[in-house]
Design a protein around this motif. Structure first.
Motif, mmCIF file in Angstrom:
data_model
loop_
_atom_site.group_PDB
_atom_site.id
_atom_site.type_symbol
_atom_site.label_atom_id
_atom_site.label_comp_id
_atom_site.label_asym_id
_atom_site.label_seq_id
_atom_site.Cartn_x
_atom_site.Cartn_y
_atom_site.Cartn_z
ATOM 1 N N ASN A 7 0.825 -1.220 0.000
ATOM 2 C CA ASN A 7 0.000 0.000 0.000
ATOM 3 C C ASN A 7 0.854 1.263 0.000
ATOM 4 O OD1 ASN A 7 -2.428 -1.385 0.027
ATOM 5 N ND2 ASN A 7 -2.601 -1.397 2.251
ATOM 6 N N MET A 8 1.979 1.204 0.702
ATOM 7 C CA MET A 8 2.877 2.354 0.774
ATOM 8 C C MET A 8 3.751 2.488 -0.463
ATOM 9 S SD MET A 8 4.136 1.970 4.757
ATOM 10 C CE MET A 8 5.240 3.389 4.679
ATOM 11 N N GLN A 9 3.742 1.448 -1.309
ATOM 12 C CA GLN A 9 4.605 1.370 -2.489
ATOM 13 C C GLN A 9 6.081 1.465 -2.092
ATOM 14 O OE1 GLN A 9 2.870 4.495 -5.039
ATOM 15 N NE2 GLN A 9 1.759 2.893 -6.148
ATOM 16 N N GLU A 10 6.390 0.706 -1.061
ATOM 17 C CA GLU A 10 7.752 0.640 -0.540
ATOM 18 C C GLU A 10 8.188 -0.818 -0.470
ATOM 19 O OE1 GLU A 10 9.581 3.200 0.132
ATOM 20 O OE2 GLU A 10 8.207 4.885 0.490
ATOM 21 N N ALA A 11 9.507 -1.042 -0.430
ATOM 22 C CA ALA A 11 10.040 -2.394 -0.289
ATOM 23 C C ALA A 11 9.661 -2.960 1.069
ATOM 24 C CB ALA A 11 11.560 -2.369 -0.461
ATOM 25 N N ARG A 12 9.461 -4.268 1.126
ATOM 26 C CA ARG A 12 8.948 -4.884 2.342
ATOM 27 C C ARG A 12 9.920 -4.812 3.515
ATOM 28 N NH1 ARG A 12 8.096 -10.961 4.409
ATOM 29 N NH2 ARG A 12 10.342 -10.688 4.504
ATOM 30 N N ASP A 13 11.210 -5.125 3.292
ATOM 31 C CA ASP A 13 12.142 -5.220 4.421
ATOM 32 C C ASP A 13 12.296 -3.902 5.180
ATOM 33 O OD1 ASP A 13 12.431 -7.862 3.743
ATOM 34 O OD2 ASP A 13 14.515 -7.705 3.055
ATOM 35 N N PRO A 14 12.443 -2.756 4.512
ATOM 36 C CA PRO A 14 12.512 -1.495 5.264
ATOM 37 C C PRO A 14 11.220 -1.191 6.017
ATOM 38 C CG PRO A 14 13.390 -1.204 3.052
ATOM 39 C CD PRO A 14 12.725 -2.543 3.079
ATOM 40 N N VAL A 15 10.065 -1.490 5.415
ATOM 41 C CA VAL A 15 8.795 -1.268 6.108
ATOM 42 C C VAL A 15 8.690 -2.177 7.316
ATOM 43 C CG1 VAL A 15 6.274 -1.458 5.905
ATOM 44 C CG2 VAL A 15 7.599 -0.401 4.063
ATOM 45 N N MET A 16 9.171 -3.418 7.184
ATOM 46 C CA MET A 16 9.135 -4.344 8.310
ATOM 47 C C MET A 16 9.976 -3.808 9.467
ATOM 48 S SD MET A 16 9.493 -8.451 8.075
ATOM 49 C CE MET A 16 7.881 -8.567 7.286
ATOM 50 N N LEU A 17 11.119 -3.236 9.163
ATOM 51 C CA LEU A 17 11.947 -2.633 10.213
ATOM 52 C C LEU A 17 11.228 -1.453 10.854
ATOM 53 C CD1 LEU A 17 14.466 -2.176 11.869
ATOM 54 C CD2 LEU A 17 15.516 -1.040 9.881
ATOM 55 N N ALA A 18 10.613 -0.607 10.033
ATOM 56 C CA ALA A 18 9.880 0.550 10.573
ATOM 57 C C ALA A 18 8.766 0.096 11.508
ATOM 58 C CB ALA A 18 9.313 1.382 9.430
ATOM 59 N N VAL A 19 8.027 -0.914 11.101
ATOM 60 C CA VAL A 19 6.939 -1.433 11.936
ATOM 61 C C VAL A 19 7.487 -2.008 13.237
ATOM 62 C CG1 VAL A 19 5.180 -3.240 12.111
ATOM 63 C CG2 VAL A 19 5.342 -1.841 10.038
ATOM 64 N N CYS A 20 8.625 -2.688 13.167
ATOM 65 C CA CYS A 20 9.211 -3.270 14.382
ATOM 66 C C CYS A 20 9.635 -2.184 15.364
ATOM 67 C CB CYS A 20 10.397 -4.158 14.021
ATOM 68 S SG CYS A 20 9.915 -5.764 13.352
ATOM 69 N N LEU A 21 10.119 -1.063 14.857
ATOM 70 C CA LEU A 21 10.468 0.049 15.746
ATOM 71 C C LEU A 21 9.214 0.601 16.430
ATOM 72 C CD1 LEU A 21 13.101 2.029 13.635
ATOM 73 C CD2 LEU A 21 13.515 0.362 15.453
ATOM 74 N N LEU A 22 8.140 0.726 15.682
ATOM 75 C CA LEU A 22 6.882 1.211 16.251
ATOM 76 C C LEU A 22 6.339 0.213 17.278
ATOM 77 C CD1 LEU A 22 5.241 2.451 12.939
ATOM 78 C CD2 LEU A 22 6.066 3.916 14.786
ATOM 79 N N LEU A 23 6.343 -1.050 16.914
ATOM 80 C CA LEU A 23 5.842 -2.076 17.831
ATOM 81 C C LEU A 23 6.738 -2.193 19.063
ATOM 82 C CD1 LEU A 23 4.897 -4.878 15.267
ATOM 83 C CD2 LEU A 23 3.293 -3.513 16.628
ATOM 84 N N GLY A 24 8.034 -2.015 18.847
ATOM 85 C CA GLY A 24 8.959 -2.098 19.956
ATOM 86 C C GLY A 24 8.702 -1.044 21.018
ATOM 87 N N THR A 25 8.422 0.160 20.589
ATOM 88 C CA THR A 25 8.109 1.209 21.574
ATOM 89 C C THR A 25 6.811 0.880 22.300
ATOM 90 O OG1 THR A 25 6.942 2.565 19.919
ATOM 91 C CG2 THR A 25 9.288 2.979 20.226
ATOM 92 N N ASP A 26 5.841 0.342 21.597
ATOM 93 C CA ASP A 26 4.565 -0.009 22.224
ATOM 94 C C ASP A 26 4.706 -1.207 23.168
ATOM 95 O OD1 ASP A 26 3.172 2.032 21.042
ATOM 96 O OD2 ASP A 26 2.426 0.835 19.370
#
Length: 291
Positions: free
Chosen positions: A58-77
């Protein structure tokens, strides 16, 4: 979801490489500002990596960088989850550092910034596995249809045991290993003697043929009774020693920059390119391995 300032502080705390921070923070901001609903869906079904793949599309971005971004968000939560369970901040931050470990692995193995071992990382995000000093631990069931006895203690198939994982994050010194066992014993509220197990390429019995007496890997192996072995030609774990290679079936192209690489390569060439893994167990009394 936390704001970008919190995400940046989190990334600094887990020592995420600067180049990874620079690359992934814009993706974090984009998720926060434009895809909060998709993130909440991921947060509610945290083990579902397909949702992250869909977000990247949906973001039209590569999966691995988005996965890292999501992990940072989830990590803070995940901080609140650890806190609610009474898990210390020290353990929380040590456990979150696995995000950095696998970011570096992605950079080494795939040549780009991101993260691809989400299924593994999600276990830390949910505190199912925690890092205690040098090693990582969780409770699992002992091998089905297997019985092991030592010093009057018997472990049967299905019995709860403490499972060990070894992150690629620096030397594996004997002192750090024993201290990790001690912390795990206390963390899981153990009394008496408790069985620890591990399944790893580090426990492959053939390693004894080429590792020196002073090797940290050999000292780690010496803690265990290795009760099963799995032999594999052109093992998938060879990347852990030799890094990225065009083919793990062509040993002539393996790097020989370290003593471990040189001695293991010689072993492979002399044993039909066969190595593998071992499954080991030992008893721990809270201070030492019971021999």
């Amino acid at each position: 979801m936390k704001d970008i300032k919190t995400i940046k502080a989190f990334a600094e705390k887990i020592s995420l490489p600067e180049e990874a921070q620079t690359a992934v923070f814009p993706l974090c901001e984009k998720i926060i500002s434009q895809y909060a609903d998709k993130y909440e869906e991921i947060h509610s079904d945290i083990g579902n990596a397909d949702l992250i793949s869909a977000l990247a599309e949906n973001m039209q971005e590569a999966r691995d960088p988005v996965m890292l971004a999501v992990c940072l968000l989830l990590g803070t939560d995940s901080y609140d989850l650890y806190s609610e369970r009474g898990i210390s901040e020290e353990v929380y931050w040590a456990s979150m550092r696995d995000i950095t470990v696998w970011t570096k692995t992605c950079m080494k193995m795939r040549g780009h910034i991101g993260l691809y071992e989400y299924g593994w990382i999600s276990s830390f995000l949910t505190a199912s596995i925690v890092r205690l000093h040098r090693l990582e631990f969780h409770i699992i069931s002992f091998m089905d249809n297997k019985t092991w006895s030592k010093n009057g203690i018997t472990v049967n198939g299905g019995d709860p045991v403490i499972n060990i994982h070894i992150p690629e994050d620096g030397p594996l010194t004997h002192d750090d290993v024993i201290e990790s066992f001690r912390r795990a014993y206390r963390y899981f509220g153990c009394t008496g003697t408790r069985a620890f197990v591990c399944s790893s390429w580090l426990l492959y019995p053939g390693n004894y043929e080429f590792l020196s007496e002073t090797s940290n890997i050999r000292k780690f192996m010496n803690n265990f009774d290795i009760i099963t072995r799995h032999d594999t030609k052109y093992s998938n774990d060879l990347w852990r020693v030799f890094g990225p290679c065009e083919s793990y079936k062509d040993t002539s192209k393996f790097p020989c920059n370290t003593e471990l690489q040189r001695t293991m390569l010689q072993y492979l060439n002399e044993h039909d390119y066969t190595t593998g893994s071992g499954y080991g167990i030992f008893l721990f009394d809270g201070e030492k391995v019971v021999k």
